[in-house]
Design a protein around this motif. Structure first.
Motif, PDB file in Angstrom:
ATOM      1  N   VAL A   1      41.853  45.951  32.488  1.00  0.00           N
ATOM      2  CA  VAL A   1      43.039  45.448  31.793  1.00  0.00           C
ATOM      3  C   VAL A   1      44.073  46.560  31.755  1.00  0.00           C
ATOM      4  CG1 VAL A   1      43.924  44.422  29.671  1.00  0.00           C
ATOM      5  CG2 VAL A   1      41.582  43.925  30.409  1.00  0.00           C
ATOM      6  N   GLU A   2      45.203  46.328  32.396  1.00  0.00           N
ATOM      7  CA  GLU A   2      46.214  47.375  32.577  1.00  0.00           C
ATOM      8  C   GLU A   2      47.598  46.853  32.196  1.00  0.00           C
ATOM      9  OE1 GLU A   2      48.811  50.174  33.351  1.00  0.00           O
ATOM     10  OE2 GLU A   2      46.665  50.516  33.086  1.00  0.00           O
ATOM     11  N   ALA A   3      48.392  47.726  31.562  1.00  0.00           N
ATOM     12  CA  ALA A   3      49.702  47.324  31.048  1.00  0.00           C
ATOM     13  C   ALA A   3      50.755  47.159  32.131  1.00  0.00           C
ATOM     14  CB  ALA A   3      50.182  48.334  30.010  1.00  0.00           C
ATOM     15  N   VAL A   4      50.600  47.865  33.256  1.00  0.00           N
ATOM     16  CA  VAL A   4      51.611  47.860  34.308  1.00  0.00           C
ATOM     17  C   VAL A   4      51.088  47.082  35.509  1.00  0.00           C
ATOM     18  CG1 VAL A   4      53.026  49.290  35.839  1.00  0.00           C
ATOM     19  CG2 VAL A   4      52.502  50.075  33.510  1.00  0.00           C
ATOM     20  N   ALA A   5      51.928  46.222  36.069  1.00  0.00           N
ATOM     21  CA  ALA A   5      51.521  45.420  37.213  1.00  0.00           C
ATOM     22  C   ALA A   5      51.249  46.307  38.420  1.00  0.00           C
ATOM     23  CB  ALA A   5      52.605  44.404  37.559  1.00  0.00           C
TER      24      ALA A   5
END
Length: 416
Positions: free
Chosen positions: A38-42
């Motif tokens: 799960v990552e905040a930046v695409a």
């Protein structure tokens, strides 16, 4: 609660897809674990805070980890070997040198731009089996619930949950996951700011990494693949602000005066940025069905280039204990036994590296004349004492203490 206990979405959910979080996902992929990242930046967004223009000095062990993960081939062209390390103290006679050839090594390490490492890791994630990437997504928190830990996040405007046997906090120094688990972190500001940039020099760097200690803080000059050098110039905060505001010519003149002429004249400087420096340490590496890695576990002064290498060993060590537990018949990634093994391993590695790094900061950051004289004598003694050089070389290549199998080039799947 019953739904939490009966439904498991993945074995391991990693909160944070920076350099360490992405490396952990790749390490787990061949082992049969179902992994969610799960990552905040695409992906491919180009604005990930970990994948910027900063450069990182990789220990040889870290390069071997990347080789083991299958991503080094995407980094190698931009990786600049460190053939020698030159340490000096401004205004003093002490100098220390470590030569890779004298230690029987091809290189003492490598220097890479963070953006190159990030691009290679995410390229690997795109083809690795068993990894679900959820991005962009904002992590909201986690909590244990029976036989799982629930990771909450916001994705595509909706609040969602993952039920994982193990959640890994790889969400940075101000880790929300760590804080919500009730794990405190000590934080000691150094009252220093690191100015980061690249420079063009009159002379070729010849693959030498320089560490220059001054009364106001150390200067690291690292060789880059295009003949330029990366700099990390540590200054008091107020002086760093002044230097950042200077025109390029004036900035280079002050850097030249502090660093000297080992590389001839300093000709150009790139974009400058600044970061406040501190030592941070989580009080624990684990909680119930939770493991902490990378900057969420510790943040170090860049004086010896050990911070990222230590965080990458977090990922390699966690993957190894999970692989060994599965091989021994423990299918639950969040089982207390492997987590304790991970915590014990990391506590000792971190204790040693923090003591080394923090000791350098305090010794070489001291303005006291007697200490400055002693450290000059110490540099001379070090330069003349081969066993000390060998010990330092082992540390610089990540070969002190227990070494993760991935850092030795040994795959996790197969015989131990």
């Amino acid at each position: 609660m019953t739904d939490h206990e009966s439904r498991v979405d993945c074995d391991v959910a990693i909160a944070g897809g920076g350099l360490v979080g992405a490396s952990l996902a790749l390490a787990l992929a061949p082992l049969g674990f179902r992994v969610a990242l799960v990552e905040a930046v695409a992906p491919g967004g180009g604005n990930h805070p970990s994948f910027d223009e900063r450069t990182t000095a990789l220990a040889n062990g870290s390069a071997r980890i990347f080789r083991s993960l299958g991503v080094w081939r995407h980094m190698e062209r931009e990786a600049t070997p460190i053939r020698r390390i030159h340490v000096s103290d401004q205004g003093r006679f002490g100098v220390a040198r470590i030569d890779a050839a004298e230690q029987g090594l091809e290189a003492l390490g490598y220097v890479l731009p963070n953006r190159i490492m990030g691009a290679a890791l995410w390229q690997g994630l795109g083809t690795a089996p068993g990894i679900q990437v959820i991005a962009p997504a904002r992590v909201l928190g986690s909590e244990p619930a029976g036989g799982v830990r629930v990771l909450a996040f916001e994705h595509s405007g909706l609040q969602q949950e993952l039920r994982a046997r193990l959640v890994v906090a790889a969400d940075g120094a101000r880790s929300l996951i760590r804080e919500q688990a009730g794990i405190a972190a000590d934080h000691w500001p150094y009252a220093q700011t690191a100015i980061i940039s690249t420079i063009t020099t009159q002379r070729f760097h010849d693959y030498v990494a320089y560490e220059r200690f001054t009364a106001d803080g150390p200067i690291a000059v690292l060789p880059l693949s295009d003949g330029r050098c990366g700099i990390v110039w540590t200054r008091p905060p107020e002086d760093a602000a002044r230097l950042l505001a200077l025109p390029d010519e004036a900035f280079l003149a002050e850097l030249q005066a502090a660093f000297g002429f080992r590389l001839g004249r300093l000709l150009r400087v790139g974009v400058r940025s600044a970061y406040e420096l501190a030592l941070s340490r989580s009080e624990r590496h684990v909680a119930e069905r939770l493991a902490i890695v990378g900057n969420a576990a510790q943040g170090l002064h860049p004086i010896a280039g050990q911070g990222f290498n230590l965080g990458l060993r977090d990922a390699a060590s966690l993957a190894e204990v999970l692989a060994d537990a599965r091989a021994d018949g423990v299918a639950d990634a969040g089982d207390a036994g492997p987590l304790k093994a991970y915590a014990d391993w990391r506590a000792e590695d971190r204790r040693r590296i923090v003591a080394f790094t923090d000791g350098l900061v305090r010794l070489f950051g001291s303005p006291l004349g007697v200490l400055r004289g002693l450290r000059s004598v110490g540099l001379l003694a070090f330069d003349a004492f081969p066993p000390a050089k060998s010990a330092m070389a082992r540390l610089s290549v990540g070969a002190a203490g227990r070494i993760p199998r991935l850092a030795r080039g040994v795959p996790l799947a197969g015989d131990r």
